[in-house]
Motif scaffolding. Sequence first.
Motif, PDB file in Angstrom:
ATOM      1  N   PRO A  63       0.795  -1.235   0.000  1.00 12.23           N
ATOM      2  CA  PRO A  63       0.000   0.000   0.000  1.00 12.23           C
ATOM      3  C   PRO A  63       0.823   1.278   0.000  1.00 12.23           C
ATOM      4  CG  PRO A  63      -0.361  -1.285   2.026  1.00 12.23           C
ATOM      5  CD  PRO A  63       0.509  -2.119   1.129  1.00 12.23           C
ATOM      6  N   THR A  67       1.123   4.370  -3.142  1.00  9.33           N
ATOM      7  CA  THR A  67       0.591   5.701  -2.821  1.00  9.33           C
ATOM      8  C   THR A  67       1.258   6.718  -3.749  1.00  9.33           C
ATOM      9  OG1 THR A  67       0.199   5.063  -0.542  1.00  9.33           O
ATOM     10  CG2 THR A  67       0.301   7.416  -0.970  1.00  9.33           C
ATOM     11  N   GLY A 138      -6.064   7.799   5.205  1.00  7.97           N
ATOM     12  CA  GLY A 138      -6.541   6.430   4.946  1.00  7.97           C
ATOM     13  C   GLY A 138      -5.867   5.841   3.731  1.00  7.97           C
ATOM     14  N   ILE A 139      -4.910   4.943   3.971  1.00  7.27           N
ATOM     15  CA  ILE A 139      -4.320   4.210   2.845  1.00  7.27           C
ATOM     16  C   ILE A 139      -4.446   2.723   3.156  1.00  7.27           C
ATOM     17  CG2 ILE A 139      -2.626   6.017   2.343  1.00  7.27           C
ATOM     18  CD1 ILE A 139      -0.553   3.696   3.213  1.00  7.27           C
ATOM     19  N   GLY A 140      -4.187   1.908   2.150  1.00  6.64           N
ATOM     20  CA  GLY A 140      -4.249   0.462   2.361  1.00  6.64           C
ATOM     21  C   GLY A 140      -5.295  -0.140   1.431  1.00  6.64           C
ATOM     22  N   PHE A 141      -5.408  -1.441   1.536  1.00  5.77           N
ATOM     23  CA  PHE A 141      -6.307  -2.176   0.650  1.00  5.77           C
ATOM     24  C   PHE A 141      -7.576  -2.577   1.410  1.00  5.77           C
ATOM     25  CE2 PHE A 141      -1.971  -3.158  -1.066  1.00  5.77           C
ATOM     26  CZ  PHE A 141      -2.084  -2.362  -2.191  1.00  5.77           C
ATOM     27  N   GLU A 142      -8.216  -3.628   0.907  1.00  7.05           N
ATOM     28  CA  GLU A 142      -9.464  -4.112   1.515  1.00  7.05           C
ATOM     29  C   GLU A 142      -9.220  -4.588   2.953  1.00  7.05           C
ATOM     30  OE1 GLU A 142      -8.231  -4.884  -1.441  1.00  7.05           O
ATOM     31  OE2 GLU A 142      -9.798  -5.104  -2.952  1.00  7.05           O
ATOM     32  N   THR A 144      -7.535  -2.856   5.345  1.00  7.38           N
ATOM     33  CA  THR A 144      -7.668  -1.768   6.323  1.00  7.38           C
ATOM     34  C   THR A 144      -8.947  -0.954   6.138  1.00  7.38           C
ATOM     35  OG1 THR A 144      -6.139  -0.599   4.893  1.00  7.38           O
ATOM     36  CG2 THR A 144      -5.269  -1.308   6.996  1.00  7.38           C
ATOM     37  N   ALA A 145      -9.490  -0.953   4.911  1.00  6.23           N
ATOM     38  CA  ALA A 145     -10.662  -0.101   4.645  1.00  6.23           C
ATOM     39  C   ALA A 145     -11.842  -0.384   5.590  1.00  6.23           C
ATOM     40  CB  ALA A 145     -11.092  -0.241   3.183  1.00  6.23           C
ATOM     41  N   SER A 167      -9.269   9.695   2.173  1.00  2.00           N
ATOM     42  CA  SER A 167      -9.242   8.296   1.719  1.00  2.00           C
ATOM     43  C   SER A 167      -8.535   8.120   0.387  1.00  2.00           C
ATOM     44  CB  SER A 167     -10.671   7.758   1.594  1.00  2.00           C
ATOM     45  OG  SER A 167     -10.629   6.465   1.008  1.00  2.00           O
ATOM     46  N   HIS A 169      -7.670   4.753  -0.192  1.00  3.15           N
ATOM     47  CA  HIS A 169      -7.665   3.289  -0.167  1.00  3.15           C
ATOM     48  C   HIS A 169      -7.721   2.751  -1.590  1.00  3.15           C
ATOM     49  CE1 HIS A 169      -9.165   4.231   3.914  1.00  3.15           C
ATOM     50  NE2 HIS A 169      -8.385   3.204   4.222  1.00  3.15           N
ATOM     51  N   LYS A 170      -7.104   1.587  -1.767  1.00  9.08           N
ATOM     52  CA  LYS A 170      -7.072   0.995  -3.104  1.00  9.08           C
ATOM     53  C   LYS A 170      -7.563  -0.456  -3.064  1.00  9.08           C
ATOM     54  CE  LYS A 170      -3.662   4.206  -4.892  1.00  9.08           C
ATOM     55  NZ  LYS A 170      -3.798   5.192  -3.817  1.00  9.08           N
TER      56      LYS A 170
END
Length: 363
Positions: A63, A67, A138-142, A144-145, A167, A169-170
Amino acid sequence: MNMLKSFSDPRLCRSLLDKIHEELHDELRFMEVCGSHTVSIFRSGLHSLLPKNIIHLSGPGCPVCVTHESEVGMYLDLAAREDVIVATFGDLMRVPGPEGRNLKTAQAEGSRIKVVYSPFDALELARQNPDAKVVFLGIGFETTAPVVAATIHMAEQQGLKNFFVLSFHKLVPPALNALMSDPEIKVNALIIPGHVAVVVGTHPYDFLPQKFQLPAVVTGFDPLDILQSLLELVRQHNEGRAAVVNHYTRAVQENGNPRAVEFMEKVFEPTDALWRGIGLLPMSGLKIAPAYEAFDAKKVLGLELHEEKPIPGCRCGEVLKGKLAPNKCPLFGKVCTPASPVGPCMVSTEGSCAAYFKYNTEL
Ligand code: SF4
């Protein structure tokens, strides 16, 4: 032997390794989508024990590495505001943005930036600082979301007016779909991150065999998980089959975690997203849904993305697409090291460049 230790039992690992050596005849180019798998393969020494015709390719699953520099530019704009306290996970602090600046530099210059271990800590920070706007990055994938979604929901229930989330998030499956559609990316099989599948399950990856005829295994991070998965991929390759197989059954259910997905879908909605070195990928990110826009830092604070300015010489994009081995980047280990990283793939502990540097691999 306790159950967890058995996932690195040398005798069982040896037996799987022998089978992989015996059964693999062709070259097998597999993408380890997640940086944690790259690190596990190196840390356990598997990279030196696997057959040389297994080619490891990095993927976009770190993640911090994906970014985008424009997003870091927005973080820095935010940090420059006197009325804002930025709350962030520690691994974002050194990620380079425009002109090589990062949050660490901004902090040294006096910006109010706090490292937190969970978005709930940021909520507490907002409670303790009623006169400031506290913005969680807010970063990260499914993975952390859903937790960030739960935090926003909690802020709403508690009537907090000074807590916001920026956010970026990816989402992993849309990114893989885009990458596998690139004819220049030569992959025979994929290892899918177990922790993302804990949330979304295995079905979001069905397009890999159905659309691209690619075998894929959802797996964990211990040596036995990885070896079992590689053997599965070798067998599917030999038999000309392609299917998604779950080898992380101790954590992943076929349908994932419906409660976590429900929270994520309630608070966020899919949007196009920028991935560092890769570009804009359709519907591969999460923005805050209209019902929760009072917590959307982008909207409430009127933030704008910076113009794209890639870091000169950094080839993270090619590394993240599996097109270039990290140690083939001309800057690797010379001007770019973990102590003095040029690009994000050398910053994060999950970054491929950092893993190659740490384990001094010749792969
Ligand atoms: Fe970028 Fe450094 Fe990796 Fe090269 S070695 S791709 S400069 S992070």
